[in-house]
Design a protein around this motif. Sequence first.
Motif, mmCIF file in Angstrom:
data_model
loop_
_atom_site.group_PDB
_atom_site.id
_atom_site.type_symbol
_atom_site.label_atom_id
_atom_site.label_comp_id
_atom_site.label_asym_id
_atom_site.label_seq_id
_atom_site.Cartn_x
_atom_site.Cartn_y
_atom_site.Cartn_z
ATOM 1 N N UNK A 191 16.576 -0.360 -10.041
ATOM 2 C CA UNK A 191 15.122 -0.296 -9.995
ATOM 3 C C UNK A 191 14.756 0.896 -9.115
ATOM 4 N N UNK A 192 13.874 1.741 -9.621
ATOM 5 C CA UNK A 192 13.367 2.860 -8.836
ATOM 6 C C UNK A 192 11.973 2.508 -8.342
ATOM 7 N N UNK A 193 11.775 2.691 -7.049
ATOM 8 C CA UNK A 193 10.475 2.473 -6.434
ATOM 9 C C UNK A 193 9.943 3.845 -6.029
ATOM 10 N N UNK A 194 8.805 4.223 -6.587
ATOM 11 C CA UNK A 194 8.172 5.505 -6.295
ATOM 12 C C UNK A 194 7.032 5.223 -5.326
ATOM 13 N N UNK A 195 6.964 6.025 -4.262
ATOM 14 C CA UNK A 195 5.990 5.755 -3.223
ATOM 15 C C UNK A 195 5.339 7.037 -2.730
ATOM 16 N N UNK A 196 4.234 6.875 -2.040
ATOM 17 C CA UNK A 196 3.537 7.975 -1.381
ATOM 18 C C UNK A 196 4.109 8.063 0.030
ATOM 19 N N UNK A 197 4.856 9.124 0.315
ATOM 20 C CA UNK A 197 5.531 9.247 1.608
ATOM 21 C C UNK A 197 4.559 9.445 2.777
ATOM 22 N N UNK A 198 3.303 9.728 2.484
ATOM 23 C CA UNK A 198 2.311 9.843 3.547
ATOM 24 C C UNK A 198 1.734 8.484 3.940
ATOM 25 N N UNK A 199 1.995 7.483 3.105
ATOM 26 C CA UNK A 199 1.459 6.143 3.347
ATOM 27 C C UNK A 199 2.552 5.170 3.792
ATOM 28 N N UNK A 200 3.712 5.245 3.154
ATOM 29 C CA UNK A 200 4.802 4.300 3.427
ATOM 30 C C UNK A 200 5.803 4.914 4.404
ATOM 31 N N UNK A 201 6.193 4.129 5.396
ATOM 32 C CA UNK A 201 7.294 4.508 6.276
ATOM 33 C C UNK A 201 8.582 4.168 5.531
ATOM 34 N N UNK A 202 9.307 5.196 5.087
ATOM 35 C CA UNK A 202 10.451 4.995 4.213
ATOM 36 C C UNK A 202 11.554 4.167 4.870
ATOM 37 N N UNK A 203 11.780 4.343 6.155
ATOM 38 C CA UNK A 203 12.818 3.560 6.834
ATOM 39 C C UNK A 203 12.467 2.071 6.812
ATOM 40 N N UNK A 204 11.208 1.762 7.057
ATOM 41 C CA UNK A 204 10.760 0.359 7.017
ATOM 42 C C UNK A 204 10.843 -0.202 5.607
ATOM 43 N N UNK A 205 10.473 0.600 4.620
ATOM 44 C CA UNK A 205 10.526 0.138 3.230
ATOM 45 C C UNK A 205 11.978 -0.101 2.805
ATOM 46 N N UNK A 207 0.839 -1.184 0.000
ATOM 47 C CA UNK A 207 0.000 0.000 0.000
ATOM 48 C C UNK A 207 0.888 1.253 0.000
ATOM 49 N N UNK A 208 0.656 2.153 -0.943
ATOM 50 C CA UNK A 208 1.428 3.383 -1.035
ATOM 51 C C UNK A 208 2.547 3.326 -2.052
ATOM 52 N N UNK A 209 2.826 2.140 -2.590
ATOM 53 C CA UNK A 209 3.827 2.028 -3.651
ATOM 54 C C UNK A 209 3.159 2.450 -4.952
ATOM 55 N N UNK A 210 3.655 3.519 -5.552
ATOM 56 C CA UNK A 210 3.006 4.133 -6.703
ATOM 57 C C UNK A 210 3.497 3.553 -8.030
ATOM 58 N N UNK A 211 4.806 3.288 -8.125
ATOM 59 C CA UNK A 211 5.363 2.803 -9.393
ATOM 60 C C UNK A 211 6.660 2.058 -9.142
ATOM 61 N N UNK A 212 6.965 1.131 -10.040
ATOM 62 C CA UNK A 212 8.220 0.389 -10.033
ATOM 63 C C UNK A 212 8.823 0.574 -11.417
ATOM 64 N N UNK A 213 10.043 1.137 -11.464
ATOM 65 C CA UNK A 213 10.659 1.471 -12.745
ATOM 66 C C UNK A 213 12.001 0.750 -12.867
ATOM 67 N N UNK A 214 12.033 -0.400 -13.568
ATOM 68 C CA UNK A 214 13.307 -1.083 -13.767
ATOM 69 C C UNK A 214 14.110 -0.423 -14.893
ATOM 70 N N UNK A 215 15.418 -0.424 -14.729
ATOM 71 C CA UNK A 215 16.338 0.077 -15.758
ATOM 72 C C UNK A 215 17.428 -0.975 -15.945
ATOM 73 N N UNK A 216 18.477 -0.641 -16.668
ATOM 74 C CA UNK A 216 19.451 -1.681 -16.987
ATOM 75 C C UNK A 216 20.269 -2.151 -15.782
ATOM 76 N N UNK A 217 20.443 -1.309 -14.743
ATOM 77 C CA UNK A 217 21.198 -1.760 -13.578
ATOM 78 C C UNK A 217 20.605 -1.277 -12.252
#
Length: 76
Positions: free
Chosen positions: A54-68, A42-52
């Motif tokens: 992966x970017x995970x875009x999230x809603x900082x109001x929903x996800x505890x970034x330290x836990x993630x 819940x709160x993970x907005x997008x997953x963007x893989x690249x050649x080396x």
Amino acid sequence: MNSKVIFSGDTSINVVFENVVSEKISNQVLSIAKLVERQHINGLVDIIPAYREVTFVFDSLVIDIASFKHFLEKQL
């Protein structure tokens, strides 16, 4: 597997692998992307893989970034 989890902004975090273009790295990128996607976090907005990396875009109001970040490090 040489990888690290780094913050890439207020609402994104990257898993970065070796700076090498290879099938092994590509498979690692896709593997972590799919593993996280299957979690339906819940709160993970997008997953963007690249050649080396992966970017995970999230809603900082929903996800505890330290836990993630800790979750990603455990998966590696």
